[in-house]
Design a protein around this motif. Sequence first.
Motif, PDB file in Angstrom:
ATOM      1  N   GLY A   1     -24.164   7.774  13.913  1.00  0.00           N
ATOM      2  CA  GLY A   1     -23.511   6.706  14.660  1.00  0.00           C
ATOM      3  C   GLY A   1     -22.220   7.171  15.315  1.00  0.00           C
ATOM      4  N   LEU A   2     -21.471   8.001  14.613  1.00  0.00           N
ATOM      5  CA  LEU A   2     -20.229   8.518  15.178  1.00  0.00           C
ATOM      6  C   LEU A   2     -20.488   9.440  16.367  1.00  0.00           C
ATOM      7  CD1 LEU A   2     -18.145   9.243  11.956  1.00  0.00           C
ATOM      8  CD2 LEU A   2     -17.796   7.425  13.637  1.00  0.00           C
ATOM      9  N   VAL A   3     -21.508  10.279  16.260  1.00  0.00           N
ATOM     10  CA  VAL A   3     -21.850  11.171  17.369  1.00  0.00           C
ATOM     11  C   VAL A   3     -22.276  10.347  18.581  1.00  0.00           C
ATOM     12  CG1 VAL A   3     -23.483  12.949  18.144  1.00  0.00           C
ATOM     13  CG2 VAL A   3     -22.426  13.120  15.889  1.00  0.00           C
ATOM     14  N   LEU A   4     -23.096   9.331  18.362  1.00  0.00           N
ATOM     15  CA  LEU A   4     -23.511   8.468  19.474  1.00  0.00           C
ATOM     16  C   LEU A   4     -22.321   7.745  20.092  1.00  0.00           C
ATOM     17  CD1 LEU A   4     -26.931   6.890  18.484  1.00  0.00           C
ATOM     18  CD2 LEU A   4     -26.425   8.428  20.368  1.00  0.00           C
ATOM     19  N   LEU A   5     -21.395   7.296  19.269  1.00  0.00           N
ATOM     20  CA  LEU A   5     -20.197   6.641  19.782  1.00  0.00           C
ATOM     21  C   LEU A   5     -19.427   7.574  20.707  1.00  0.00           C
ATOM     22  CD1 LEU A   5     -18.139   4.313  19.825  1.00  0.00           C
ATOM     23  CD2 LEU A   5     -17.084   5.362  17.824  1.00  0.00           C
ATOM     24  N   VAL A   6     -19.270   8.813  20.297  1.00  0.00           N
ATOM     25  CA  VAL A   6     -18.578   9.789  21.149  1.00  0.00           C
ATOM     26  C   VAL A   6     -19.343   9.996  22.453  1.00  0.00           C
ATOM     27  CG1 VAL A   6     -17.895  12.225  21.321  1.00  0.00           C
ATOM     28  CG2 VAL A   6     -17.437  10.943  19.233  1.00  0.00           C
TER      29      VAL A   6
ATOM     30  N   SER B   1     -30.899  13.538  26.925  1.00  0.00           N
ATOM     31  CA  SER B   1     -32.177  12.857  26.791  1.00  0.00           C
ATOM     32  C   SER B   1     -32.000  11.587  25.959  1.00  0.00           C
ATOM     33  CB  SER B   1     -33.169  13.793  26.103  1.00  0.00           C
ATOM     34  OG  SER B   1     -34.312  13.086  25.697  1.00  0.00           O
ATOM     35  N   GLY B   2     -32.839  10.618  26.203  1.00  0.00           N
ATOM     36  CA  GLY B   2     -32.810   9.390  25.422  1.00  0.00           C
ATOM     37  C   GLY B   2     -33.178   9.609  23.963  1.00  0.00           C
ATOM     38  N   TRP B   3     -33.809  10.737  23.665  1.00  0.00           N
ATOM     39  CA  TRP B   3     -34.176  11.039  22.289  1.00  0.00           C
ATOM     40  C   TRP B   3     -32.952  11.241  21.401  1.00  0.00           C
ATOM     41  CZ3 TRP B   3     -38.781   9.860  20.717  1.00  0.00           C
ATOM     42  CH2 TRP B   3     -39.834   9.856  21.626  1.00  0.00           C
ATOM     43  N   TRP B   4     -31.795  11.479  21.990  1.00  0.00           N
ATOM     44  CA  TRP B   4     -30.563  11.580  21.206  1.00  0.00           C
ATOM     45  C   TRP B   4     -30.276  10.269  20.476  1.00  0.00           C
ATOM     46  CZ3 TRP B   4     -27.509  15.615  19.949  1.00  0.00           C
ATOM     47  CH2 TRP B   4     -27.691  16.800  20.636  1.00  0.00           C
ATOM     48  N   PHE B   5     -30.854   9.185  20.933  1.00  0.00           N
ATOM     49  CA  PHE B   5     -30.665   7.883  20.281  1.00  0.00           C
ATOM     50  C   PHE B   5     -31.122   7.926  18.820  1.00  0.00           C
ATOM     51  CE2 PHE B   5     -32.226   3.613  19.143  1.00  0.00           C
ATOM     52  CZ  PHE B   5     -31.022   2.942  19.202  1.00  0.00           C
ATOM     53  N   LEU B   6     -32.057   8.797  18.509  1.00  0.00           N
ATOM     54  CA  LEU B   6     -32.567   8.889  17.136  1.00  0.00           C
ATOM     55  C   LEU B   6     -31.504   9.347  16.144  1.00  0.00           C
ATOM     56  CD1 LEU B   6     -36.131  10.319  17.799  1.00  0.00           C
ATOM     57  CD2 LEU B   6     -35.469   7.945  17.363  1.00  0.00           C
ATOM     58  N   LEU B   7     -30.377   9.831  16.633  1.00  0.00           N
ATOM     59  CA  LEU B   7     -29.265  10.188  15.749  1.00  0.00           C
ATOM     60  C   LEU B   7     -28.789   8.984  14.936  1.00  0.00           C
ATOM     61  CD1 LEU B   7     -26.980  12.474  17.940  1.00  0.00           C
ATOM     62  CD2 LEU B   7     -28.335  13.140  15.960  1.00  0.00           C
ATOM     63  N   ILE B   8     -29.063   7.796  15.431  1.00  0.00           N
ATOM     64  CA  ILE B   8     -28.624   6.579  14.754  1.00  0.00           C
ATOM     65  C   ILE B   8     -29.196   6.502  13.339  1.00  0.00           C
ATOM     66  CG2 ILE B   8     -30.457   5.001  15.498  1.00  0.00           C
ATOM     67  CD1 ILE B   8     -26.739   4.191  15.562  1.00  0.00           C
ATOM     68  N   PHE B   9     -30.283   7.204  13.089  1.00  0.00           N
ATOM     69  CA  PHE B   9     -30.911   7.163  11.771  1.00  0.00           C
ATOM     70  C   PHE B   9     -30.251   8.108  10.762  1.00  0.00           C
ATOM     71  CE2 PHE B   9     -34.396   5.644  14.542  1.00  0.00           C
ATOM     72  CZ  PHE B   9     -34.467   4.375  14.017  1.00  0.00           C
ATOM     73  N   ILE B  10     -29.291   8.908  11.215  1.00  0.00           N
ATOM     74  CA  ILE B  10     -28.516   9.753  10.303  1.00  0.00           C
ATOM     75  C   ILE B  10     -27.303   8.931   9.879  1.00  0.00           C
ATOM     76  CG2 ILE B  10     -27.196  11.884  10.025  1.00  0.00           C
ATOM     77  CD1 ILE B  10     -28.927  13.078  12.276  1.00  0.00           C
ATOM     78  N   PRO B  11     -27.192   8.584   8.611  1.00  0.00           N
ATOM     79  CA  PRO B  11     -26.095   7.714   8.164  1.00  0.00           C
ATOM     80  C   PRO B  11     -24.721   8.257   8.559  1.00  0.00           C
ATOM     81  CG  PRO B  11     -27.683   8.037   6.404  1.00  0.00           C
ATOM     82  CD  PRO B  11     -28.063   8.978   7.509  1.00  0.00           C
ATOM     83  N   ILE B  12     -23.893   7.386   9.003  1.00  0.00           N
ATOM     84  CA  ILE B  12     -22.494   7.595   9.381  1.00  0.00           C
ATOM     85  C   ILE B  12     -22.332   8.617  10.512  1.00  0.00           C
ATOM     86  CG2 ILE B  12     -20.167   8.190   8.613  1.00  0.00           C
ATOM     87  CD1 ILE B  12     -21.048   7.201   5.805  1.00  0.00           C
ATOM     88  N   ILE B  13     -22.716   9.863  10.274  1.00  0.00           N
ATOM     89  CA  ILE B  13     -22.510  10.930  11.260  1.00  0.00           C
ATOM     90  C   ILE B  13     -23.249  10.634  12.565  1.00  0.00           C
ATOM     91  CG2 ILE B  13     -22.822  13.401  11.723  1.00  0.00           C
ATOM     92  CD1 ILE B  13     -20.734  12.801   9.579  1.00  0.00           C
TER      93      ILE B  13
END
Length: 126
Positions: A96-101, A82-94
């Motif tokens: 962004g890394l999860v989204l990168l993967v 889901s596009g809602w996974w994009f909200l992970l960007i608001f969790i510092p460091i982790i």
Amino acid sequence: MYWYLQALKKYAVFSGRARRMEYWFFFLFNFLISILLGLVDAVTGTLNAEAGVGLFGAIYGLAVLIPGIAVTVRRLHDTGRSGWWFLLIFIPIIGGLVLLVFMLFEGEPVENAYGTSPKADQRLGF
């Protein structure tokens, strides 16, 4: 350049799917354009060293903010998320890394809940 323009043509399209090429070329061109605009800002004196951004860079950043979010959401859709996974960007460091993967994973080769595979269209030969 084709993939960058494709992402811009879908300016605020949050439905459907985006191939890895579309996503990564969009961000590659954004990176290169940002460097160029940073140089232009430095030469013209519109660079604010404290903020780390200049007038032209800020205008460009605001212009591509929505398409950047949209292509990220479509890329998540391609991986079956889901596009809602994009909200992970608001969790510092982790986050962004999860989204990168997630962005590195290959998309689902078959139709999923978000549409048909963009790779199914082989007209471009990629």
